[in-house]
Structures are given as structure tokens and as C-alpha cells.
Design an enzyme around this catalytic site. Structure first.
Site, mmCIF file in Angstrom:
data_model
loop_
_atom_site.group_PDB
_atom_site.id
_atom_site.type_symbol
_atom_site.label_atom_id
_atom_site.label_comp_id
_atom_site.label_asym_id
_atom_site.label_seq_id
_atom_site.Cartn_x
_atom_site.Cartn_y
_atom_site.Cartn_z
ATOM 1 N N ASP A 169 43.227 28.720 49.662
ATOM 2 C CA ASP A 169 43.788 27.730 50.589
ATOM 3 C C ASP A 169 45.296 27.563 50.393
ATOM 4 O OD1 ASP A 169 43.788 25.928 52.625
ATOM 5 O OD2 ASP A 169 42.916 24.274 51.464
ATOM 6 N N ASP B 221 48.735 24.594 61.881
ATOM 7 C CA ASP B 221 49.325 25.229 60.702
ATOM 8 C C ASP B 221 50.303 26.354 61.060
ATOM 9 O OD1 ASP B 221 49.563 25.005 57.964
ATOM 10 O OD2 ASP B 221 47.903 26.366 57.509
ATOM 11 N N ARG C 57 52.194 30.021 51.193
ATOM 12 C CA ARG C 57 53.189 30.617 50.302
ATOM 13 C C ARG C 57 52.995 32.126 50.190
ATOM 14 N NH1 ARG C 57 51.211 26.708 45.564
ATOM 15 N NH2 ARG C 57 50.712 25.476 47.419
ATOM 16 N N LYS D 217 38.024 24.541 53.221
ATOM 17 C CA LYS D 217 38.398 23.137 53.363
ATOM 18 C C LYS D 217 37.175 22.315 53.767
ATOM 19 C CE LYS D 217 43.212 23.719 54.891
ATOM 20 N NZ LYS D 217 43.846 22.949 53.801
ATOM 21 N N GLU E 282 47.594 29.531 51.076
ATOM 22 C CA GLU E 282 47.880 30.798 51.751
ATOM 23 C C GLU E 282 49.277 30.847 52.352
ATOM 24 O OE1 GLU E 282 46.577 28.300 53.207
ATOM 25 O OE2 GLU E 282 47.722 28.251 55.076
HETATM 26 N N1 BES Z 1 48.157 24.084 55.605
HETATM 27 C C1 BES Z 1 47.826 23.490 54.356
HETATM 28 C C2 BES Z 1 48.681 22.265 54.052
HETATM 29 C C3 BES Z 1 48.322 21.014 54.782
HETATM 30 C C4 BES Z 1 47.187 20.313 54.476
HETATM 31 C C5 BES Z 1 49.179 20.500 55.724
HETATM 32 C C6 BES Z 1 46.896 19.134 55.120
HETATM 33 C C7 BES Z 1 48.901 19.321 56.361
HETATM 34 C C8 BES Z 1 47.751 18.636 56.070
HETATM 35 C C9 BES Z 1 48.033 24.482 53.233
HETATM 36 O O1 BES Z 1 47.778 25.803 53.545
HETATM 37 C C10 BES Z 1 47.100 24.098 52.142
HETATM 38 O O2 BES Z 1 45.926 24.186 52.352
HETATM 39 N N2 BES Z 1 47.634 23.680 51.005
HETATM 40 C C11 BES Z 1 46.838 23.253 49.920
HETATM 41 C C12 BES Z 1 47.435 23.830 48.656
HETATM 42 C C13 BES Z 1 46.579 23.635 47.443
HETATM 43 C C14 BES Z 1 45.333 24.479 47.546
HETATM 44 C C15 BES Z 1 47.381 24.025 46.236
HETATM 45 C C16 BES Z 1 46.868 21.717 49.903
HETATM 46 O O3 BES Z 1 47.902 21.151 50.203
HETATM 47 O O4 BES Z 1 45.838 21.145 49.625
HETATM 48 ZN ZN ZN Z 2 47.969 26.310 55.509
HETATM 49 MN MN MN Z 3 45.718 26.268 53.247
#
Ligand code: BES
Ligand code: ZN
Ligand code: MN
Length: 498
Positions: A349, A290, A353, A279, A351
Site C-alpha cells: 500500500d 489517488d 513512493r 485497504k 505504492e
Molecule cells: N494513497 C494512499 C495515501 C492516502 C490515504 C491518501 C488516505 C489519502 C487518504 C497511499 O498510497 C497509502 O496507502 N499510504 C499508506 C502508507 C503506509 C502503508 C506506509 C498510508 O498512508 O496509510
Molecule cells: Zn496511494
Molecule cells: Mn497506497
């Protein structure tokens, strides 16, 4: 803070501060009218001078009103009478709590019926008053060594009822609310703790502590157990981390053994760096939140066990870190999940799911009546619904309706999103049964569609709390959502008409 409930005439309330309400224009709420009579019209005269602003939540503090036993009176505006609704109720309560924080009253008396919203009865007002005040008084200061602001003076809040005896329902509502507030506080504190302290092991210890305090059966599966079971997806997420992963199982049995349990599954990523799909640096600290889904499962179980709710609920928490490193999973790696299906990990990222798909497959072993997972799953859900509603997805419409209703009731609202098969093709992979990402369009939907492939034999719903579990900016911190929703939902199932 101590809460109690009793029948009490407003004029006779010997209290540090008596809270009374009025609508814009000066129309007094019922208890305020009684107090005004005891004070020979003093409250009406004050209001006539226009010192209480019309806006819901505005307050005015009066000292020693002749004719009343209370030391102070806190008048709060409910806003325009014709516009009074749950939103105004929340504003009014927030105003009261804010004012109480700034005064020296140790004992406060408040008439919940004063704030009742049309169509919602006294138990509702009791629950929401307690939760609102506890929410406002929550503090997380255990890691500050200096300059702690002094704690507010308030020690005891009496919920009073004028001109009628206290009903069993009102008493039950108080007990439920205090337990729910305790559970919400627990979820908030776990969320607020940083990832160097709140590790998967810490969550497991916390679960065991809850188990001892509230007689829950707690089992923690270790890495070798996950390997033996074949949880290849969960293991792929923890691969880059020095912290051992934990799969925490808590069972609360408040109903007959023959009743199938409600299973709550909470995402417990104690820190999400994104892994090799790292990230960006900005706001990455917020990825300590998270594990909010996991925290909400612990909070809900604490609440339900604390009030001895007549329900059977099992919590399942897959907990690990998502870190980069030499042993970390690479984009393109293919893993075999507990269900036997294979997944091509195109983005490390995505992860949440991956840990959830194994936990959901594991949930089937408990022969559940229904399974609800709670996860800070996608940034896309924040784009879709912002910070107001959590995303709701379900493969069973009655389950979705029940969750939506519980969310309305607890004012911890959700909004249903589609889970249509049409979206499934976005998860196509050239090399495995599916990919773990579905591209930018409808990101929260394809994440839910991924989970749906592991819950086909279950009555299942998914709550994406990415936008609601914490606040950013100056007020950064965990909200404890959706603990209030989960508790209401579980209780509704036990006794469908409270
Ligand atoms: N924990 C994050 C989701 C998240 C991001 C929650 C920002 C709150 C604020 C999750 O694990 C994630 O990184 N999701 C990615 C998925 C993508 C790579 C398909 C996302 O939402 O960018
Ligand atoms: Zn996450
Ligand atoms: Mn993630």
C-alpha cells in the site's frame, strides 16, 4: 462563463446584477460609495435598516435601485473592517457566488478593487475573484442522467474598475486567472472521474489531447519501455492490474531553449486498493482520487500553455493501478529501481513512493532547473495537517520558500515539514538497500525521506496533497489543488516580480 475587464462607473453599469460591498456597521467600499451617490443615498439607507448581516459573506439582494442602471444590486458584507483579511475575502466571494447561483441574472458586474485586501493589489483581487467564482460554479454532472439541477443563469462576469483605466497588469491577471481556472477544472474533472473510466490509458489520451490543443510535445512510455529502462519499482506496483501502465511525458516550451525546465512529477495511481496489503472497505472509493497529483500536473500545464506563459515546464506522470491478484507484488518482494537501488516492499500500500522513485530518477534526464512532485502520498499527512495545508518537503530551502510564497499568494497553502537525515534510519531493511515503509511515527516524513534518496542530485521539492486534493463527505469531490499554487510558482520563476 465569459469574463471581461473594463473601466466603468458603478452608477452607469447596465447589468443584470451589480455586486457591491460594505463592512459591518455599514461602511461602504469604494465602488459602493460611488453607486450610493448616484442612487442618492439609497444604499446607505438600506444598510441603516440593518438588513445586511455583519458576517463576511452575508448578502442582500435589491431590485431596481433608483438612480442606478443595474437591474439588481447584490450587497455583500466584508465583515468587521479591522478584521478584513484573505479569509474574509474568500467568505465574501463565496457569499456572492452562492447568491448569484440562485438568481436569474445572466450578466453580472463586480468591482474586484472592492474586495482588495491590504498589501495585495488589484491583480491579486482579479485573480482571486475569477478563481473563486469559477470554483463555486464548477459542476461535475456528466455521469448523471436524471434530475440534474438546472444550470445557473450566469453567463458573463464583468470585472469593472471605477475611476481609473484598466492596467496591463489587471488584464494579464484576468487572462492568467481564466487559464488557471480552466486548468483547475480539468484537474477536478479527472479526479472526479471514477477509476473504471479514468484509467492510465485515459490519462495518456487526455495528455495527447492537451498536446494537440496547446502544442505540447507528448510522449507516452509503455510497459516494454519501462522494462527496457529498468523501472522495477513502477512495474512492481502495476503487476496486479489488467490496465496497462503508462509513463506520460509532456513538454511545454514557452521560454528560450537554453532555459532549463521546471519538471513537475505527478502521482497517477488511478485506483489504490492497497494491493496485497489490501485497504479496508470504508471510503475505499476515495482512492479513485489517488491520481490527483497527475491531474494537477495536467491542469498546471494546461493553464500555463493556455496563457502562453514564458516558462519551460515538463510534466512526468507515472500512471497505473494498485491491485491485488495472482501476479501482484507480495510483501517482502525486493525490486531494483531505475536508480539501481533496491527496495524491500514491506507494504504494497506504500505504492506512491515506488512509482515516484522511478519517475524522479527519470526526471534527471531532462536536466531540470528544479523538480517538484505532487502526490496524495500518505494518510499520515492528513493527520498532521488536515485539509488546510498541503505538506511541503524540500532539499533546497530557496525552492521551499518559493513554493510557500506561491501557495500564500494563490491561497493554496503549504506547510513545510522536516526532511532530516535522522528519519532515514526508519527505512532500514535487513535484505535490501531500503524498505518502502518507515513505521507509524512521522509517516509523511519517512515517505518524503524515501523519495529524497532518489533526488540527491536534483533541486527537489515534494508536495503531499493527501489532505487537500479532495473533499470527503457530503461535498465529496476533487478540489483541483494544488494547480493554483503550481501556476503561481511557475510564473514567479519567469518574472519574479508579478
Ligand atoms: N494513497 C494512499 C495515501 C492516502 C490515504 C491518501 C488516505 C489519502 C487518504 C497511499 O498510497 C497509502 O496507502 N499510504 C499508506 C502508507 C503506509 C502503508 C506506509 C498510508 O498512508 O496509510
Ligand atoms: Zn496511494
Ligand atoms: Mn497506497
Amino acid at each position: 462563463m465569459q469574463f471581461s475587464i473594463r473601466a466603468l462607473a458603478p452608477g452607469q453599469a447596465k447589468t443584470g446584477c451589480l455586486v457591491l460591498a460594505a463592512h459591518a456597521g455599514g461602511a461602504l467600499a469604494p465602488a459602493a460609495r460611488l453607486a450610493d451617490r448616484a442612487a442618492q443615498g439609497a444604499l446607505r439607507r438600506v444598510l441603516a435598516q440593518g438588513d445586511l448581516a455583519a458576517k463576511a459573506g452575508s448578502t442582500l439582494l435589491l431590485q431596481r435601485v433608483a438612480g442606478l442602471a443595474a437591474e439588481r444590486v447584490l450587497l455583500v458584507s466584508l465583515g468587521e473592517r479591522g478584521e478584513y483579511d484573505v479569509g474574509a475575502f474568500r467568505e465574501a466571494l463565496r457569499g456572492v457566488a452562492g447568491a448569484l447561483k440562485g438568481i436569474g441574472a445572466r450578466q453580472v458586474t463586480l468591482y474586484p478593487a472592492e474586495f482588495a485586501v491590504g498589501g495585495r493589489g488589484l491583480p491579486w483581487a482579479v485573480r482571486n475573484a475569477v478563481l473563486g467564482v469559477r470554483d463555486a460554479f464548477y459542476r461535475f454532472e456528466q455521469l448523471k442522467t436524471q434530475k440534474k439541477p438546472p444550470a445557473p443563469a450566469l453567463e458573463a462576469l464583468t470585472l469593472a474598475i471605477a475611476g481609473a483605466p484598466v492596467t496591463l497588469q489587471a488584464q494579464a491577471a484576468l487572462k492568467e486567472a481564466v487559464a488557471t481556472a480552466d486548468g483547475t477544472d480539468l484537474a477536478r474533472t479527472l479526479g472526479n472521474l471514477p477509476a473504471n473510466l479514468c484509467t492510465p490509458s485515459y490519462l495518456a489520451d487526455e495528455a495527447k489531447k492537451l498536446g494537440r490543443q496547446f502544442r505540447l510535445e507528448v510522449r507516452v512510455l509503455e510497459r516494454r519501455d519501462m522494462e527496457r529502462l529498468g523501472m522495477g519499482a513502477l512495474l512492481s506496483v502495476t503487476a496486479g492490474s489488467r490496465q496497462p501502465p503508462k509513463l506520460i511525458v509532456l513538454r511545454y516550451a514557452g521560454a528560450a531553449k537554453s532555459r532549463k525546465p521546471l519538471v513537475l512529477v505527478g502521482k497517477g495511481i488511478t485506483f489504490d486498493t492497497g494491493g496485497i496489503s489490501l485497504k479496508p472497505a470504508g471510503e475505499m472509493d476515495e482512492m479513485k482520487f489517488d491520481m490527483s497529483g497527475a491531474a494537477s500536473v495536467l491542469g498546471a500545464l494546461r493553464a500555463l500553455a493556455g496563457m502562453r506563459a514564458p516558462v519551460n515546464v515538463t510534466g512526468i506522470i507515472p500512471a497505473c493501478e494498485n491491485m491485488p491478484g495472482g501476479a501482484a507484488t507480495r510483501p517482502g518482494d525486493i525490486v531494483t529501481t531505475l536508480s539501481g537501488q533496491t527496495v524491500e516492499i514491506l507494504n504494497t500500500d506504500a505504492e506512491g513512493r515506488l512509482i515516484l522513485c522511478d519517475a524522479l530518477a527519470y526526471a534527471a534526464r531532462f536536466d531540470p532547473d528544479a523538480v517538484v512532485d505532487i502526490a496524495t502520498l500518505t494518510g499520515a499527512c492528513v493527520i498532521a495537517l488536515g485539509h488546510v495545508a498541503s505538506g511541503l518537503f524540500a532539499n533546497d530551502q530557496r525552492l521551499a520558500d518559493a513554493l510557500r510564497a506561491a501557495g500564500e499568494d494563490a491561497w493554496d497553502r503549504v506547510w513545510q515539514m522536516p526532511l532530516w537525515e535522522d528519519y532515514q534510519e526508519q527505512l532500514r531493511s535487513n535484505f535490501a538497500d531500503m524498505a518502502n515503509i518507515g513505521g507509524r511515527p512521522a509517516g509523511s516524513v519517512t515517505a518524503a525521506c524515501f523519495l529524497a534518496r532518489f533526488t540527491r542530485k536534483l533541486r527537489w521539492a515534494h508536495l503531499d496533497v493527501a489532505g487537500t486534493a479532495w473533499r470527503s463527505g457530503r461535498d465529496k469531490g476533487s478540489t483541483g489543488r494544488p494547480v493554483p499554487l503550481l501556476v503561481r510558482f511557475a510564473l514567479h520563476r519567469a518574472r519574479p516580480r508579478t
